[in-house]
Design a protein around this motif. Sequence first.
Motif, PDB file in Angstrom:
ATOM      1  N   GLU A   1       0.745  -1.142  -0.047  1.00  0.00           N
ATOM      2  CA  GLU A   1      -0.090  -0.040  -0.127  1.00  0.00           C
ATOM      3  C   GLU A   1       0.822   1.216  -0.005  1.00  0.00           C
TER       4      GLU A   1
ATOM      5  N   MET B   1       2.360   1.641  -3.587  1.00  0.00           N
ATOM      6  CA  MET B   1       1.175   2.118  -4.228  1.00  0.00           C
ATOM      7  C   MET B   1       1.000   3.671  -4.284  1.00  0.00           C
ATOM      8  N   ASP B   2       1.096   4.117  -2.997  1.00  0.00           N
ATOM      9  CA  ASP B   2       0.986   5.633  -2.809  1.00  0.00           C
ATOM     10  C   ASP B   2       2.049   6.394  -3.205  1.00  0.00           C
TER      11      ASP B   2
ATOM     12  N   PRO C   1      -5.897   5.728 -12.590  1.00  0.00           N
ATOM     13  CA  PRO C   1      -6.674   5.230 -11.076  1.00  0.00           C
ATOM     14  C   PRO C   1      -5.893   4.650 -10.142  1.00  0.00           C
ATOM     15  N   ASP C   2      -6.099   4.837  -8.906  1.00  0.00           N
ATOM     16  CA  ASP C   2      -5.955   4.173  -7.809  1.00  0.00           C
ATOM     17  C   ASP C   2      -5.483   2.629  -7.880  1.00  0.00           C
TER      18      ASP C   2
ATOM     19  N   TRP D   1      -2.262   1.850  -9.875  1.00  0.00           N
ATOM     20  CA  TRP D   1      -1.112   1.811  -9.272  1.00  0.00           C
ATOM     21  C   TRP D   1      -1.070   0.450  -8.340  1.00  0.00           C
ATOM     22  N   ALA D   2      -2.050   0.129  -7.637  1.00  0.00           N
ATOM     23  CA  ALA D   2      -2.242  -1.045  -7.011  1.00  0.00           C
ATOM     24  C   ALA D   2      -1.566  -2.398  -7.828  1.00  0.00           C
TER      25      ALA D   2
END
Length: 178
Positions: free
Chosen positions: A43, A46-47, A60-61, A64-65
Amino acid sequence: MAATARQRLLGLCLNDVGPVVEFHGLERIAEYAGIHPAVATIEEVMDRLPARSPGFVDVPDFRWAEEAVRHFVETPDGLNNPYDPAIGEALRAALTKPLADAWPLFDACAGLPLALIRAENSDILSQATATEMRRRRPDMLFAEVAKRGHAPFLDEPAAISLVHEWLTELEDYRPPAE
Protein backbone atom coordinates in the motif's frame (compact mmCIF):
# COMPACT_ATOMS: atom_id res chain seq x y z
CA MET A 1 19.89 -9.79 -31.22
CA ALA A 2 19.11 -8.66 -34.75
CA ALA A 3 22.81 -7.91 -35.22
CA THR A 4 24.17 -11.08 -33.60
CA ALA A 5 21.46 -13.76 -33.54
CA ARG A 6 18.92 -12.69 -36.13
CA GLN A 7 17.69 -16.25 -36.64
CA ARG A 8 16.23 -16.08 -33.13
CA LEU A 9 13.95 -13.17 -34.00
CA LEU A 10 10.70 -13.18 -35.87
CA GLY A 11 10.12 -9.49 -35.17
CA LEU A 12 10.56 -6.81 -32.55
CA CYS A 13 8.08 -4.70 -30.58
CA LEU A 14 9.72 -1.91 -28.59
CA ASN A 15 8.00 -0.39 -25.56
CA ASP A 16 9.21 3.20 -25.19
CA VAL A 17 12.84 2.56 -25.97
CA GLY A 18 15.08 3.13 -28.95
CA PRO A 19 18.67 3.56 -30.10
CA VAL A 20 19.00 6.83 -28.19
CA VAL A 21 17.99 6.72 -24.54
CA GLU A 22 17.66 10.01 -22.70
CA PHE A 23 20.29 10.27 -19.97
CA HIS A 24 18.09 12.11 -17.47
CA GLY A 25 15.51 9.34 -17.70
CA LEU A 26 18.16 6.71 -17.03
CA GLU A 27 19.37 8.71 -14.04
CA ARG A 28 15.83 8.72 -12.64
CA ILE A 29 15.52 4.95 -13.03
CA ALA A 30 18.98 4.43 -11.50
CA GLU A 31 17.75 6.11 -8.31
CA TYR A 32 15.54 3.11 -7.51
CA ALA A 33 16.46 0.15 -9.77
CA GLY A 34 17.55 -2.82 -7.68
CA ILE A 35 17.21 -0.89 -4.40
CA HIS A 36 14.87 -2.22 -1.75
CA PRO A 37 12.05 0.22 -1.13
CA ALA A 38 12.17 2.27 2.07
CA VAL A 39 8.57 1.36 2.85
CA ALA A 40 7.07 -1.71 4.49
CA THR A 41 3.87 -2.47 2.59
CA ILE A 42 2.49 -2.74 -0.92
CA GLU A 43 0.00 0.00 0.00
CA GLU A 44 2.85 2.41 0.77
CA VAL A 45 4.49 1.58 -2.55
CA MET A 46 1.19 2.18 -4.31
CA ASP A 47 0.97 5.63 -2.73
CA ARG A 48 4.51 6.50 -3.89
CA LEU A 49 4.44 5.11 -7.42
CA PRO A 50 2.76 8.18 -8.98
CA ALA A 51 5.55 10.47 -7.72
CA ARG A 52 8.19 8.03 -8.98
CA SER A 53 6.50 7.79 -12.36
CA PRO A 54 6.60 11.21 -14.03
CA GLY A 55 4.42 11.70 -17.06
CA PHE A 56 1.62 9.37 -15.98
CA VAL A 57 -1.63 11.33 -15.94
CA ASP A 58 -5.11 10.24 -14.81
CA VAL A 59 -4.05 6.80 -13.61
CA PRO A 60 -6.66 5.40 -11.21
CA ASP A 61 -5.57 4.10 -7.80
CA PHE A 62 -6.47 0.51 -8.69
CA ARG A 63 -4.00 0.65 -11.60
CA TRP A 64 -1.18 1.81 -9.32
CA ALA A 65 -2.12 -1.05 -6.97
CA GLU A 66 -1.71 -3.52 -9.85
CA GLU A 67 1.72 -2.07 -10.66
CA ALA A 68 2.81 -2.26 -7.01
CA VAL A 69 1.93 -5.96 -6.86
CA ARG A 70 3.75 -6.60 -10.15
CA HIS A 71 6.96 -4.88 -9.10
CA PHE A 72 7.30 -5.72 -5.40
CA VAL A 73 6.98 -8.73 -3.15
CA GLU A 74 6.09 -8.66 0.54
CA THR A 75 8.41 -10.86 2.60
CA PRO A 76 8.77 -11.40 6.37
CA ASP A 77 11.70 -8.94 6.19
CA GLY A 78 9.72 -6.26 4.34
CA LEU A 79 9.31 -5.43 0.69
CA ASN A 80 11.66 -6.81 -1.90
CA ASN A 81 12.25 -6.43 -5.63
CA PRO A 82 11.43 -9.65 -7.50
CA TYR A 83 14.32 -9.16 -9.91
CA ASP A 84 18.09 -9.29 -9.79
CA PRO A 85 19.45 -6.22 -7.94
CA ALA A 86 22.53 -6.41 -10.17
CA ILE A 87 20.38 -4.82 -12.89
CA GLY A 88 20.43 -1.57 -10.92
CA GLU A 89 24.14 -1.90 -10.18
CA ALA A 90 24.87 -2.42 -13.89
CA LEU A 91 22.74 0.58 -14.83
CA ARG A 92 24.51 2.86 -12.34
CA ALA A 93 27.91 1.65 -13.55
CA ALA A 94 26.91 2.22 -17.19
CA LEU A 95 25.92 5.81 -16.43
CA THR A 96 29.53 6.62 -15.54
CA LYS A 97 30.56 6.09 -19.17
CA PRO A 98 29.41 7.59 -22.47
CA LEU A 99 26.41 5.80 -23.90
CA ALA A 100 27.14 3.66 -26.96
CA ASP A 101 25.83 4.47 -30.43
CA ALA A 102 22.97 2.00 -30.85
CA TRP A 103 21.76 3.16 -34.27
CA PRO A 104 23.65 0.31 -36.00
CA LEU A 105 21.74 -2.15 -33.79
CA PHE A 106 18.44 -0.55 -34.75
CA ASP A 107 19.44 -0.61 -38.42
CA ALA A 108 20.21 -4.33 -38.08
CA CYS A 109 16.46 -4.85 -37.65
CA ALA A 110 15.97 -4.06 -41.35
CA GLY A 111 13.46 -6.45 -42.86
CA LEU A 112 12.04 -7.64 -39.54
CA PRO A 113 8.48 -6.76 -38.57
CA LEU A 114 9.02 -3.85 -36.21
CA ALA A 115 6.69 -1.95 -33.91
CA LEU A 116 7.27 0.99 -31.58
CA ILE A 117 5.10 2.12 -28.71
CA ARG A 118 6.08 5.56 -27.37
CA ALA A 119 4.78 7.22 -24.25
CA GLU A 120 3.62 10.77 -24.94
CA ASN A 121 5.45 12.03 -21.81
CA SER A 122 8.48 9.73 -21.98
CA ASP A 123 11.74 10.81 -20.40
CA ILE A 124 13.51 7.81 -22.02
CA LEU A 125 12.47 7.92 -25.70
CA SER A 126 12.38 11.45 -27.11
CA GLN A 127 10.05 12.54 -29.86
CA ALA A 128 13.14 13.30 -31.98
CA THR A 129 14.46 9.74 -31.62
CA ALA A 130 11.06 8.24 -32.42
CA THR A 131 10.83 10.48 -35.49
CA GLU A 132 14.26 9.35 -36.70
CA MET A 133 13.34 5.71 -36.09
CA ARG A 134 10.23 6.21 -38.21
CA ARG A 135 12.25 7.93 -40.93
CA ARG A 136 14.68 5.00 -41.07
CA ARG A 137 11.87 2.44 -40.96
CA PRO A 138 8.76 3.89 -42.62
CA ASP A 139 7.23 0.40 -42.47
CA MET A 140 7.54 0.29 -38.66
CA LEU A 141 4.20 0.18 -36.89
CA PHE A 142 3.90 3.07 -34.44
CA ALA A 143 1.60 4.21 -31.66
CA GLU A 144 1.95 6.97 -29.13
CA VAL A 145 0.23 6.39 -25.80
CA ALA A 146 -1.33 9.56 -24.41
CA LYS A 147 -0.93 10.58 -20.76
CA ARG A 148 1.84 8.09 -20.07
CA GLY A 149 5.50 8.32 -19.16
CA HIS A 150 8.12 5.60 -19.39
CA ALA A 151 7.05 2.89 -19.83
CA PRO A 152 3.41 2.53 -20.85
CA PHE A 153 1.57 -0.24 -19.03
CA LEU A 154 0.64 -1.89 -22.37
CA ASP A 155 -3.00 -2.10 -21.34
CA GLU A 156 -3.80 1.23 -22.97
CA PRO A 157 -6.03 0.98 -26.08
CA ALA A 158 -3.34 2.43 -28.39
CA ALA A 159 -0.76 -0.09 -27.13
CA ILE A 160 -3.14 -3.04 -27.33
CA SER A 161 -4.18 -2.12 -30.86
CA LEU A 162 -0.58 -1.79 -32.02
CA VAL A 163 0.49 -5.10 -30.46
CA HIS A 164 -2.45 -6.87 -32.13
CA GLU A 165 -1.56 -5.29 -35.49
CA TRP A 166 2.09 -6.33 -35.05
CA LEU A 167 1.14 -9.91 -34.10
CA THR A 168 -1.02 -10.10 -37.23
CA GLU A 169 1.94 -8.91 -39.27
CA LEU A 170 4.09 -11.63 -37.68
CA GLU A 171 1.58 -14.28 -38.77
CA ASP A 172 2.21 -13.31 -42.38
CA TYR A 173 5.98 -12.81 -42.12
CA ARG A 174 8.29 -15.37 -43.63
CA PRO A 175 11.97 -14.90 -42.79
CA PRO A 176 14.32 -15.15 -45.73
CA ALA A 177 15.98 -18.54 -46.20
CA GLU A 178 19.52 -18.67 -44.93
